[in-house]
Design an enzyme around this catalytic site. Sequence first.
Site, mmCIF file in Angstrom:
data_model
loop_
_atom_site.group_PDB
_atom_site.id
_atom_site.type_symbol
_atom_site.label_atom_id
_atom_site.label_comp_id
_atom_site.label_asym_id
_atom_site.label_seq_id
_atom_site.Cartn_x
_atom_site.Cartn_y
_atom_site.Cartn_z
ATOM 1 N N TYR A 44 0.832 -1.201 0.000
ATOM 2 C CA TYR A 44 0.000 0.000 0.000
ATOM 3 C C TYR A 44 0.870 1.256 0.000
ATOM 4 O O TYR A 44 0.666 2.180 -0.783
ATOM 5 C CB TYR A 44 -0.920 -0.020 1.221
ATOM 6 C CG TYR A 44 -1.790 1.213 1.354
ATOM 7 C CD1 TYR A 44 -3.029 1.295 0.745
ATOM 8 C CD2 TYR A 44 -1.359 2.305 2.118
ATOM 9 C CE1 TYR A 44 -3.823 2.423 0.866
ATOM 10 C CE2 TYR A 44 -2.135 3.439 2.251
ATOM 11 C CZ TYR A 44 -3.372 3.500 1.628
ATOM 12 O OH TYR A 44 -4.146 4.621 1.762
ATOM 13 N N ASP A 45 1.841 1.288 0.900
ATOM 14 C CA ASP A 45 2.713 2.463 0.995
ATOM 15 C C ASP A 45 3.458 2.711 -0.317
ATOM 16 O O ASP A 45 3.604 3.853 -0.752
ATOM 17 C CB ASP A 45 3.719 2.303 2.145
ATOM 18 C CG ASP A 45 3.047 2.471 3.513
ATOM 19 O OD1 ASP A 45 1.916 3.006 3.554
ATOM 20 O OD2 ASP A 45 3.643 2.077 4.525
ATOM 21 N N GLU A 120 7.851 10.096 19.299
ATOM 22 C CA GLU A 120 6.900 9.151 19.898
ATOM 23 C C GLU A 120 6.801 7.896 19.049
ATOM 24 O O GLU A 120 7.025 7.951 17.843
ATOM 25 C CB GLU A 120 5.496 9.795 19.937
ATOM 26 C CG GLU A 120 5.418 11.055 20.758
ATOM 27 C CD GLU A 120 4.063 11.758 20.609
ATOM 28 O OE1 GLU A 120 3.442 11.686 19.527
ATOM 29 O OE2 GLU A 120 3.621 12.377 21.583
ATOM 30 N N LYS A 122 4.955 5.278 16.775
ATOM 31 C CA LYS A 122 3.735 5.289 15.966
ATOM 32 C C LYS A 122 3.103 3.919 16.136
ATOM 33 O O LYS A 122 3.483 2.944 15.489
ATOM 34 C CB LYS A 122 4.060 5.557 14.497
ATOM 35 C CG LYS A 122 2.819 5.762 13.635
ATOM 36 C CD LYS A 122 3.209 6.196 12.220
ATOM 37 C CE LYS A 122 2.020 6.701 11.432
ATOM 38 N NZ LYS A 122 1.036 5.644 11.126
ATOM 39 N N ARG A 143 -11.609 8.456 13.683
ATOM 40 C CA ARG A 143 -11.178 9.601 12.888
ATOM 41 C C ARG A 143 -12.114 9.848 11.704
ATOM 42 O O ARG A 143 -12.330 10.985 11.295
ATOM 43 C CB ARG A 143 -9.752 9.348 12.388
ATOM 44 C CG ARG A 143 -9.150 10.524 11.687
ATOM 45 C CD ARG A 143 -7.708 10.253 11.301
ATOM 46 N NE ARG A 143 -7.613 9.132 10.372
ATOM 47 C CZ ARG A 143 -6.510 8.774 9.731
ATOM 48 N NH1 ARG A 143 -5.390 9.443 9.950
ATOM 49 N NH2 ARG A 143 -6.503 7.756 8.909
ATOM 50 N N LYS A 312 8.431 6.162 8.857
ATOM 51 C CA LYS A 312 7.953 4.786 8.767
ATOM 52 C C LYS A 312 9.114 3.806 8.817
ATOM 53 O O LYS A 312 10.098 3.958 8.087
ATOM 54 C CB LYS A 312 7.187 4.597 7.444
ATOM 55 C CG LYS A 312 5.817 5.248 7.464
ATOM 56 C CD LYS A 312 4.848 4.402 8.279
ATOM 57 C CE LYS A 312 3.471 4.390 7.703
ATOM 58 N NZ LYS A 312 2.939 3.235 7.137
ATOM 59 N N CYS A 409 10.202 -40.434 18.538
ATOM 60 C CA CYS A 409 10.402 -41.733 19.194
ATOM 61 C C CYS A 409 9.111 -42.540 19.247
ATOM 62 O O CYS A 409 9.069 -43.611 19.813
ATOM 63 C CB CYS A 409 10.943 -41.519 20.606
ATOM 64 S SG CYS A 409 9.700 -40.854 21.720
ATOM 65 N N CYS A 422 6.959 -34.580 24.312
ATOM 66 C CA CYS A 422 7.071 -36.018 24.310
ATOM 67 C C CYS A 422 7.213 -36.422 25.773
ATOM 68 O O CYS A 422 8.006 -35.828 26.504
ATOM 69 C CB CYS A 422 8.297 -36.433 23.515
ATOM 70 S SG CYS A 422 8.680 -38.166 23.716
HETATM 71 N N1 LIG Z 1 -2.916 -2.408 3.807
HETATM 72 C C1 LIG Z 1 -3.808 -1.569 3.360
HETATM 73 O O1 LIG Z 1 -4.594 -1.882 2.485
HETATM 74 C C2 LIG Z 1 -3.840 -0.195 3.927
HETATM 75 C C3 LIG Z 1 -4.823 0.714 3.513
HETATM 76 C C4 LIG Z 1 -4.816 1.972 4.075
HETATM 77 C C5 LIG Z 1 -3.850 2.325 5.009
HETATM 78 N N2 LIG Z 1 -2.908 1.434 5.380
HETATM 79 C C6 LIG Z 1 -1.852 1.782 6.343
HETATM 80 O O2 LIG Z 1 -2.145 2.926 7.056
HETATM 81 C C7 LIG Z 1 -1.191 3.943 6.802
HETATM 82 C C8 LIG Z 1 -1.827 5.276 6.572
HETATM 83 O O3 LIG Z 1 -2.837 5.370 7.471
HETATM 84 P P1 LIG Z 1 -3.322 6.679 8.172
HETATM 85 O O4 LIG Z 1 -3.587 7.716 7.171
HETATM 86 O O5 LIG Z 1 -4.417 6.208 9.000
HETATM 87 O O6 LIG Z 1 -2.140 7.024 9.073
HETATM 88 P P2 LIG Z 1 -0.966 8.027 8.811
HETATM 89 O O7 LIG Z 1 0.184 7.255 8.331
HETATM 90 O O8 LIG Z 1 -1.432 9.160 8.001
HETATM 91 O O9 LIG Z 1 -0.680 8.531 10.267
HETATM 92 C C9 LIG Z 1 -1.653 9.165 11.077
HETATM 93 C C10 LIG Z 1 -2.116 8.235 12.077
HETATM 94 O O10 LIG Z 1 -1.042 7.730 12.830
HETATM 95 C C11 LIG Z 1 -1.537 7.262 14.056
HETATM 96 N N3 LIG Z 1 -0.576 7.545 15.136
HETATM 97 C C12 LIG Z 1 0.070 6.592 15.859
HETATM 98 N N4 LIG Z 1 0.888 7.125 16.745
HETATM 99 C C13 LIG Z 1 0.785 8.477 16.640
HETATM 100 C C14 LIG Z 1 1.394 9.562 17.318
HETATM 101 N N5 LIG Z 1 2.305 9.364 18.262
HETATM 102 N N6 LIG Z 1 1.053 10.794 16.942
HETATM 103 C C15 LIG Z 1 0.151 10.991 15.952
HETATM 104 N N7 LIG Z 1 -0.462 10.001 15.269
HETATM 105 C C16 LIG Z 1 -0.152 8.739 15.605
HETATM 106 C C17 LIG Z 1 -2.873 7.881 14.245
HETATM 107 O O11 LIG Z 1 -3.828 6.849 14.093
HETATM 108 C C18 LIG Z 1 -2.993 8.837 13.132
HETATM 109 O O12 LIG Z 1 -4.287 8.958 12.661
HETATM 110 C C19 LIG Z 1 -0.473 3.511 5.566
HETATM 111 O O13 LIG Z 1 0.849 3.976 5.582
HETATM 112 C C20 LIG Z 1 -0.588 2.021 5.603
HETATM 113 O O14 LIG Z 1 0.509 1.499 6.303
HETATM 114 C C21 LIG Z 1 -2.888 0.200 4.862
HETATM 115 ZN ZN LIG Z 2 9.672 -38.580 21.686
#
Ligand SMILES: NC(=O)c1ccc[n+]([C@@H]2O[C@H](COP(=O)([O-])OP(=O)(O)OC[C@H]3O[C@@H](n4cnc5c(N)ncnc54)[C@H](O)[C@@H]3O)[C@@H](O)[C@H]2O)c1
Ligand SMILES: [Zn+2]
Length: 691
Positions: A44-45, A120, A122, A143, A312, A409, A422
């Site tokens: 995704y990323d 912090e 994530k 959200r 990330k 065994c 075992c």
């Molecule tokens: N696999 C998939 O199909 C799929 C689809 C959509 C999103 N995603 C994942 O989600 C990510 C993007 O999602 P997003 O837009 O929700 O998040 P983002 O990457 O835009 O980050 C914002 C989010 O980070 C979180 N967060 C965690 N710790 C935090 C902190 N200390 N301070 C502030 N925020 C914090 C919060 O939930 C916040 O809403 C993508 O990079 C992907 O990895 C995956």
């Molecule tokens: Zn055995």
Amino acid sequence: MTRLPFMTQPFPTVADYRAAVTQVRDAAAAYYAGPDLAMDDAVYDALMQRVAATEDAHPDWKVEDSPTEVVAAGGGVVGDVVHSEPMLSLDNVFNEDTLRKWALRLEKLIGRPVAGFTVEPKIDGLAIAARYEDGRLVQVATRGDGRAGEDVTGQARRAAGLPERLAEPLTIEVRGEVFMTDADFDVANGMRTATGEPPFAHPRSAAAGTLLAQDRTYDAPLSFVAYGARGLGDGPHSAAMAELARLGVSSTAGMPVSTSIDDLLAAVEALNTGRGTLGYGIDGAVIKADQPADRELAGSSSRAPRWGIAYKFPADTRTTRLKAIEVQVGRTGVITPVAVLEPVQISGVIVTSATLHNFDDLVRRNVRPGDTVFVRRAGDVIPEITGAKLDERPADSVPFEPPVRCPRCDGEIDRTQKRWRCTRGRACGAREALSYYAARDSMDIEGLGGKLIDMVTAAGLVTDPADLYDLKVETLAAFDRMGEVSATKLVTAIQSSKTQPMSRVLTGLGVRMTGRSMSRRLATHFGTMEALLAASVADLQEVEGVGPERAVTIAAELVELQPVIARLTARGVNMTEPTYRPRPPAASPAADASDPDAADATPAALLPLQKEDGTPMTVVVTGSVPGLTRNEGNEAVERLGGRSSGSVSKKTDLVVVGEGAGSKAAKAEELGVRIMPAEEFAELLRTTTMA
Ligand SMILES: NC(=O)c1ccc[n+]([C@@H]2O[C@H](COP(=O)([O-])OP(=O)(O)OC[C@H]3O[C@@H](n4cnc5c(N)ncnc54)[C@H](O)[C@@H]3O)[C@@H](O)[C@H]2O)c1
Ligand SMILES: [Zn+2]
């Protein structure tokens, strides 16, 4: 944190770009709606980055409400709780360089140095906003699209760290992440499977599924950590987090505040290094300007703040196919299912197998051979399978049948604990372990064959190799058809094996993922068992042929073997490698002059199969060398300072040709590689080891 620099290529055509946008939107819609996932986060990323790169290259192609410009890529589920202030996404960086650039841009934007950055974790969960009125939790919302989210008050009330009442009757809003710890994930899936529902594939989807569940058929545990607050005055972010902690809300309080980019990077790196030991998943670090004045000057776009950024980490979870489930019986009789995987790269490492913990887990996680599974690898931890993608399960798949009897065994299995065993415990593996230890290529104990091993183990005299050294002539002589003479001979053979080099001890112990030549390489590299046991996973990777996956296994194996190694040492078994030469310190004239130990470290005289610079010659032994087995031949190469190899190429320095040599000798001639007759080699060995 070094990563290959890579360029994100724009899509070649507008149609490709549009198709990708649709894919991103669909994936985001699935992701924010609940526990299901359309693709790996890493995929995704990468797709998102390509969409962004295309928009940079062709601004005229850009679609309206592009996923790069809206919160949650436009996939957030809109609810009826309107946020006090938009809940935004975060922009991403993936390496040090772009983080530095981001910080520079921020300073340019505000026209002065940033007063301080917080770092912090994530946490990989879901963002929520929680309202407290007069100290009571009154409403929790997701959200959503950033402007309005869904009401999840009921489910969120159970999240640990988000208290029903604050320590003081304040009216504030708290923002943070709802997530599931690894331990709670197991609990949640236990409940799910008990009620006949499919288990969650990994902790993030478990948190999403639990928080967004419409009908509450089970009560899985959730956790909460705050990373934002409104209504606590206009002090720095770090102070607000400390205040939340004081009020009883779990928060990022205590996170480092850095003023220099280097400190900031060190804090990010520390989070990345420690991520495997947290007990919950994090997918990056979030860096924010600490002071409200800096934040205000920087402002936000429609999608994300300019005063904060997500760094990330490489994805620690990927999907791949589970080729098979094998059953492994450990040294102590513990029986575990092990996953054999289609090789998959996870944060830069190729993973081919993973642990499934235990058989209950296999059922709880509903994983079957042939499934597409989620594999998580966090730092130096053995990769694990968290769950399967049930919608991709082949129609003809069947559940894995756990063994009925011990596969080694054929003994009974004790199923009273989570970890099956075992019932014969250590004795189950003793026979195999002892024959391996006594084998010619290991400790070469003559006369200790299968029958005798059966006798001594059955009599309870020996359960591990160290016990062998306690065997007495009288005890052995009392055995059937043994007699004083052969008992004496055997005890002598056992006792004289104590002087074997450490590489043979290692071979004899049967460290998983190492064979004879790897044991020799490890022994030559570290020189002593003490040094080997003290080696970190990173140290182990300095040995040729030891990649991250093998290093982790070897390290885990050595920990498990430590007790028996200690017992062997106590009985006087040699734990050093004779060919070991301490490597000369890196050439540093200053150090040479002042270091009193420098003289000790001067390289010893060259061995016959070492090159001028002390590096080993690459040597191939083909055909038989008089008096030596093939393994002993290879061992001899290493004792003479060379490195044994199995195939002849231009890089080969020497080929030892004995009776029965075939194509390798011909190839050596063809390539003009130096050839040494086996007799000459045997002579060289004799004179060198006598000296
Ligand atoms: N696999 C998939 O199909 C799929 C689809 C959509 C999103 N995603 C994942 O989600 C990510 C993007 O999602 P997003 O837009 O929700 O998040 P983002 O990457 O835009 O980050 C914002 C989010 O980070 C979180 N967060 C965690 N710790 C935090 C902190 N200390 N301070 C502030 N925020 C914090 C919060 O939930 C916040 O809403 C993508 O990079 C992907 O990895 C995956
Ligand atoms: Zn055995």
